[in-house]
Design an enzyme around this catalytic site. Structure first.
Site, short mmCIF file in Angstrom:
data_model
loop_
_atom_site.label_atom_id
_atom_site.label_comp_id
_atom_site.label_asym_id
_atom_site.label_seq_id
_atom_site.Cartn_x
_atom_site.Cartn_y
_atom_site.Cartn_z
N ASP A 23 -11.51 -9.66 4.54
CA ASP A 23 -12.81 -9.71 3.87
C ASP A 23 -13.29 -11.16 3.80
O ASP A 23 -14.45 -11.47 4.05
CB ASP A 23 -12.72 -9.14 2.44
CG ASP A 23 -13.18 -7.69 2.36
OD1 ASP A 23 -12.89 -6.94 3.31
OD2 ASP A 23 -13.83 -7.33 1.36
N ASP A 73 -5.71 -7.23 4.02
CA ASP A 73 -6.92 -6.63 3.44
C ASP A 73 -7.79 -7.72 2.83
O ASP A 73 -8.99 -7.79 3.08
CB ASP A 73 -6.51 -5.60 2.38
CG ASP A 73 -7.72 -4.97 1.71
OD1 ASP A 73 -8.64 -4.56 2.44
OD2 ASP A 73 -7.76 -4.91 0.47
N ASP A 84 -1.70 -17.98 0.20
CA ASP A 84 -2.69 -18.71 -0.62
C ASP A 84 -3.25 -19.89 0.16
O ASP A 84 -4.47 -20.13 0.19
CB ASP A 84 -2.09 -19.15 -1.97
CG ASP A 84 -0.75 -19.86 -1.85
OD1 ASP A 84 -0.13 -19.81 -0.76
OD2 ASP A 84 -0.31 -20.47 -2.85
N TYR A 140 0.82 -1.22 0.00
CA TYR A 140 0.00 0.00 0.00
C TYR A 140 0.85 1.27 0.00
O TYR A 140 0.38 2.32 -0.41
CB TYR A 140 -0.91 0.03 1.24
CG TYR A 140 -2.23 -0.67 1.07
CD1 TYR A 140 -2.28 -1.96 0.56
CD2 TYR A 140 -3.42 -0.05 1.43
CE1 TYR A 140 -3.49 -2.61 0.42
CE2 TYR A 140 -4.63 -0.70 1.30
CZ TYR A 140 -4.67 -1.97 0.79
OH TYR A 140 -5.86 -2.62 0.66
N LYS A 198 4.33 -14.85 1.91
CA LYS A 198 4.52 -15.55 0.64
C LYS A 198 6.03 -15.71 0.46
O LYS A 198 6.62 -15.25 -0.53
CB LYS A 198 3.88 -14.73 -0.50
CG LYS A 198 3.84 -15.43 -1.84
CD LYS A 198 2.82 -16.55 -1.94
CE LYS A 198 2.95 -17.27 -3.26
NZ LYS A 198 2.05 -18.46 -3.37
C1 IPM Z 1 -10.16 -1.74 4.41
C2 IPM Z 1 -10.55 -1.12 3.10
C3 IPM Z 1 -9.50 -0.11 2.68
C4 IPM Z 1 -8.19 -0.83 2.57
C5 IPM Z 1 -9.81 0.65 1.38
C6 IPM Z 1 -11.14 1.35 1.44
C7 IPM Z 1 -8.71 1.60 1.02
O1 IPM Z 1 -10.73 -2.09 2.13
O2 IPM Z 1 -10.02 -1.00 5.40
O3 IPM Z 1 -9.99 -2.95 4.47
O4 IPM Z 1 -7.90 -1.43 1.53
O5 IPM Z 1 -7.41 -0.79 3.53
MG MG Z 2 -10.56 -4.08 2.86
#
Ligand code: IPM
Ligand code: MG
Length: 354
Positions: free
Chosen positions: A250, A246, A222, A141, A190
Site C-alpha cells: 500500500d 500487505d 521498519d 494471516y 524483522k
Molecule cells: C490486499 C488486501 C487484503 C489483504 C484484504 C482485503 C484482506 O488488503 O490484497 O492487500 O490484506 O491481503
Molecule cells: Mg492490502
C-alpha cells in the site's frame, strides 16, 4: 481456448472487471488468443445471493479455469458479520489458500505521465521500477489466532508461523525475478525481534549461493518503510512476509502515483488470480468514477503469467502509458491541467490506443 473466471465481487469491482474484460476482448483477436469467460459470485455479492462469501460453485469454476480475474470484495454492509462470513477473510483468504496462491506479485512502476500524481517529490519517484513479492498463504494471516481469559480479562492473539519450505519457494521466485531484472533482491523481515523472521533470513541466505548473479540484501521492515519513501530507486525485487507485504505494498503504491494504478498477480498454484491491489471503494461505487487501470493492468499480468502472451500484455501496458501521456485522468490521479474522465471513458481510450 483459455478459460477465464470473472469474479467482480463488490463495490467498484462490479464496474472495473467488465472494463478489463472489454480490453481483453479487444486485444485477444489481434494476437490470436482465444478467450472464454465465465462469471461467478464472490464476497458480499455471494453472501446476499447464497449466504456464503465463497460458494462451492465459485471455487469449482476457479479450479477449472486457466486464470481468474477478480475485482474487489467487502463493504460496510457486511462489516458486522461474524468473522467466518466476512468477505475479505472468508472469500479472499479462502481463495488464496484453496488455490495454493503462495506469492502475490505487485509491480510498482512510475509512469512518467504520473509523476505529478504522486504525493512524493518528483526527483524521488522518477524512475521507480520495482516488484514486491509478498508471501500470501502463511505468516500472520494464517497462523493460530483466538481469544482467552487471562487474569480475569480477555486476551487476543495472532501468531506468525513459517516453515522452511514456505520461505524457500517464494525466495526462489524472488531470486529468479531478480535475475531477469537488475539482479538485486532485498529480503525484508524483522529478524532483530521475531523468530519467524530469523528463520526467514537464514533460509533466504542459504539459497543465495545458487544465484551468484543476484545481489542479496536484508532489511528490517521498519527501515524498509522508511527507505521506500526516502530513496525508492534502490529497490529492484523485494520479498517479504504476508502482513509486512500487505502494508509495504500500500505504501509503495504511492510511488506509482495512486493505489488505483497498482495491479497484482497471485501465483503458485495451478490457476493464478489477478486483481487490483485496491479495495471495493464503496463510497464511489456505481458512479463511473473508479480508476479501471489497476484492473486493466492486472488483465495484462494475466496474459503474461497465465497465458504466456508477453506481447499482448506489453501492448496493454503501453496503451495505458500512452493514454496517461495524452493527459487523461480518473479523479484519483487527476492533477490540474489534465482531462478528467470516468471509468468507461478511460477504458474507451485504452482500447483506442491499443
Ligand atoms: C490486499 C488486501 C487484503 C489483504 C484484504 C482485503 C484482506 O488488503 O490484497 O492487500 O490484506 O491481503
Ligand atoms: Mg492490502
Amino acid at each position: 481456448m483459455a478459460k477465464i473466471a470473472l469474479l467482480p465481487g463488490d463495490g467498484i469491482g462490479q464496474e472495473i472487471v467488465p472494463q478489463a474484460v472489454r480490453v481483453l476482448k479487444h486485444i485477444a483477436p489481434k494476437y490470436g488468443i482465444e478467450l472464454e469467460f465465465a462469471e461467478a459470485l464472490v464476497g458480499g455479492a455471494a453472501i446476499d445471493a447464497l449466504g456464503v462469501p465463497l460458494p462451492d460453485e465459485t471455487l469449482k469454476l476457479c479450479q477449472q479455469s486457466d486464470a481468474i480475474l477478480l475485482g474487489a470484495v467487502g463493504g460496510p454492509k457486511w462489516d458486522t458479520l461474524p468473522v467466518h462470513l466476512r468477505p475479505e477473510g472468508a472469500a479472499l483468504l479462502g481463495l488464496r489458500k484453496n488455490l495454493g496462491l503462495f506469492t502475490n506479485i505487485r509491480p510498482v512502476k512510475m509512469l512518467p505521465a504520473l509523476l505529478k500524481a504522486s504525493t512524493l517529490k518528483e526527483e524521488i519517484v522518477n524512475g521507480v521500477d520495482m516488484m514486491v513479492f509478498r508471501e500470501l498463504t502463511g505468516g500472520l494471516y494464517f497462523g493460530e489466532r483466538g481469544r482467552r481469559e487471562v487474569n480475569g480479562e480477555t486476551q487476543a492473539f495472532d501468531t506468525m508461523v513459517y516453515a522452511t519450505s514456505e520461505i524457500e519457494r517464494i525466495a526462489r521466485l524472488g531470486f529468479v525475478a531478480a535475475q531477469g531484472r537488475r539482479g538485486k533482491l532485498c529480503s525484508v523481515d524483522k529478524a532483530n525481534i521475531l523468530e519467524s523472521s530469523r528463520l526467514w533470513r537464514e533460509t533466504v541466505s542459504k539459497l543465495a549461493p545458487e544465484y551468484p548473479d543476484v545481489e542479496l540484501t536484508h532489511m528490517y521492515v521498519d527501515n524498509c518503510a522508511m527507505q521506500l519513501v526516502r530513496q525508492p530507486l534502490q529497490f529492484d525485487v523485494i520479498i517479504t512476509e504476508n502482513m509486512f507485504g500487505d502494508i509495504l505494498t500500500d505504501l509503495a503504491s504511492m510511488l506509482s502515483g495512486s493505489i488505483g494504478m497498482l495491479a497484482s498477480a497471485s501465483i503458485g498454484g495451478k490457476v493464478g488470480l489477478y486483481e487490483p491491489a485496491h479495495g471495493s471503494a464503496p463510497d464511489i461505487a456505481g458512479m463511473n468514477k473508479a480508476n479501471p487501470l489497476a484492473t486493466i493492468l492486472s488483465a495484462a499480468l494475466l496474459l503474461r503469467y497465465a497465458l504466456g502472451q508477453e506481447q499482448a500484455a506489453a501492448a496493454i501496458e503501453a496503451s495505458v502509458a500512452q493514454t496517461l501521456a495524452q493527459g487523461y485522468r480518473t479523479p484519483d490521479i487527476y492533477v490540474s491541467g489534465c482531462k478528467q474522465v470516468g471509468t468507461q471513458e478511460m477504458t474507451d481510450l485504452v482500447i483506442k490506443n491499443v
